[in-house]
Write a protein that holds these residues in place. Structure first.
Motif, short mmCIF file in Angstrom:
data_model
loop_
_atom_site.label_atom_id
_atom_site.label_comp_id
_atom_site.label_asym_id
_atom_site.label_seq_id
_atom_site.Cartn_x
_atom_site.Cartn_y
_atom_site.Cartn_z
N VAL A 142 0.85 -1.20 0.00
CA VAL A 142 0.00 0.00 0.00
C VAL A 142 0.88 1.24 0.00
O VAL A 142 2.01 1.24 0.51
N GLN A 143 0.34 2.31 -0.57
CA GLN A 143 0.97 3.63 -0.57
C GLN A 143 -0.10 4.68 -0.29
O GLN A 143 -1.18 4.64 -0.88
N GLY A 144 0.19 5.61 0.63
CA GLY A 144 -0.77 6.64 0.98
C GLY A 144 -1.82 6.20 1.96
O GLY A 144 -2.72 6.98 2.28
N LEU A 145 -1.76 5.00 2.47
CA LEU A 145 -2.66 4.50 3.50
C LEU A 145 -1.93 3.47 4.33
O LEU A 145 -0.81 3.08 4.00
N GLN A 159 -5.94 -0.18 7.47
CA GLN A 159 -7.10 0.35 6.76
C GLN A 159 -7.52 -0.57 5.61
O GLN A 159 -8.44 -0.22 4.87
N LEU A 160 -6.87 -1.69 5.48
CA LEU A 160 -7.16 -2.65 4.42
C LEU A 160 -7.59 -3.98 5.04
O LEU A 160 -6.99 -4.46 5.99
N ALA A 170 -8.57 8.57 2.38
CA ALA A 170 -8.84 9.67 1.45
C ALA A 170 -8.39 9.31 0.03
O ALA A 170 -9.15 9.40 -0.92
N ARG A 171 -7.15 8.94 -0.10
CA ARG A 171 -6.61 8.57 -1.41
C ARG A 171 -5.35 7.75 -1.19
O ARG A 171 -4.58 8.01 -0.26
N GLY A 172 -5.14 6.77 -2.01
CA GLY A 172 -3.95 5.93 -1.88
C GLY A 172 -3.78 5.05 -3.10
O GLY A 172 -4.41 5.25 -4.15
N ARG A 173 -2.95 4.05 -2.92
CA ARG A 173 -2.58 3.17 -4.02
C ARG A 173 -2.30 1.79 -3.44
O ARG A 173 -1.70 1.67 -2.36
N VAL A 174 -2.71 0.74 -4.12
CA VAL A 174 -2.51 -0.62 -3.64
C VAL A 174 -2.04 -1.48 -4.81
O VAL A 174 -2.48 -1.31 -5.94
#
Length: 276
Positions: free
Chosen positions: A77-80, A84-85, A138-142
């Motif tokens: 994950v990036q940004g989270l 939260q997953l 809010a916003r991220g990348r997986v």
């Protein structure tokens, strides 16, 4: 001597178990006759506990025999945050037990058991994962990397994919001020989406998972029988074995007490007086 022989046998067994448990951590290379596909991926994930179901499918193109498959999913994950997953490995019978290991922003979810299906030429084996993100994202990348292994932990095939994660709540549109004569421009924010690619990396060198942890819940919760528990178990076993050997040596080296018959003094006889 029998005690020492038993100790040597137990030590050899423990050494073999430790070697087989950690010997699979060597790098492996994907086999050319196998391929993996990821399906069910949305264009982007929406936060707010909205569940998406992903499917990893492995197939075989050569004329070999049938093999069993163990799945392992690598998530980054990036940004989270990982907590939260939520990821759950499911089969037709319900949740499938997983071993979850985390390091930084990366988690590896490995099946504790072999997949119920059998991979044969012309047939496939599928693993399904239910994925959801918390509502405060809010916003991220997986990124996902689905890896299929045989029972000997040899990498068969690997497929990766990356998606954006967006929050469920949208930005409110500002209203024009009633005292202003000029119209208020509504700011338009266009997210710069990175290109999303699904690229097979069948020749990539990866670290095989351990053979065998807890059905996937929040991926930040790692479980399983770790190295610390194994060390405590081994220490307790050696302590118990040492105490038993000491008691046995003490019993063998104790001198045998000599049992001699007790000798009593002769009975006292009063001298008889002699009369003239």
């Amino acid at each position: 001597m029998s005690g020492w022989r038993h100790a040597l046998r137990i030590g050899l067994v423990l050494t073999f178990v430790a070697g087989t448990g950690y010997g699979g951590a060597l790098p492996a290379r994907a086999a050319a006759a196998f391929s993996t596909e990821l399906s069910g991926l949305p264009d982007e994930f929406t936060a707010g506990n909205r569940v998406e179901t992903l499917s990893a499918v492995v197939s075989r193109s050569d004329g070999g025999g049938c093999v069993k498959v163990r799945w392992s999913m690598l998530v980054r994950v990036q940004g989270l945050r990982l907590d939260q997953l939520k990821v759950d490995r499911v089969e037709d019978s319900g949740s499938f037990p997983l071993e979850i290991r985390t390091e930084g922003d990366t988690a590896r979810l490995t099946d504790r058991q072999l997949d119920p299906g059998v991979l044969c030429p012309g047939r496939t084996v599928t693993a399904r994962y239910r994925v959801a993100f918390a509502e405060d994202v809010a916003r991220g990348r997986v990124s996902f990397a689905a890896e299929a292994y045989d029972p000997q932990l040899r990498l068969l095939a690997r497929r990766t994919a990356t998606r954006q994660v967006v929050g469920e709540a949208a930005e409110p549109t500002p209203k024009p001020s009633p005292t202003s004569a000029e119209p208020t421009e509504v700011p338009s924010e266009e997210p710069a989406d990175d290109p999303v690619t699904d690229e097979p990396t069948d020749a990539a060198v990866v670290e095989p998972p351990p053979p065998g942890g807890v059905a996937g819940r929040p991926v930040a919760d790692s479980g399983g029988f770790g190295l610390v528990q194994a060390a405590f178990l081994l220490g307790g076993l050696l302590l118990f074995l040492g105490a038993g050997l000491l008691l046995r040596m003490r019993r063998l080296l104790r001198p045998a007490a000599a049992t001699e018959p007790e000798t009593l003094p002769p009975p006292f006889e009063r001298p008889r007086p002699t009369w003239p």
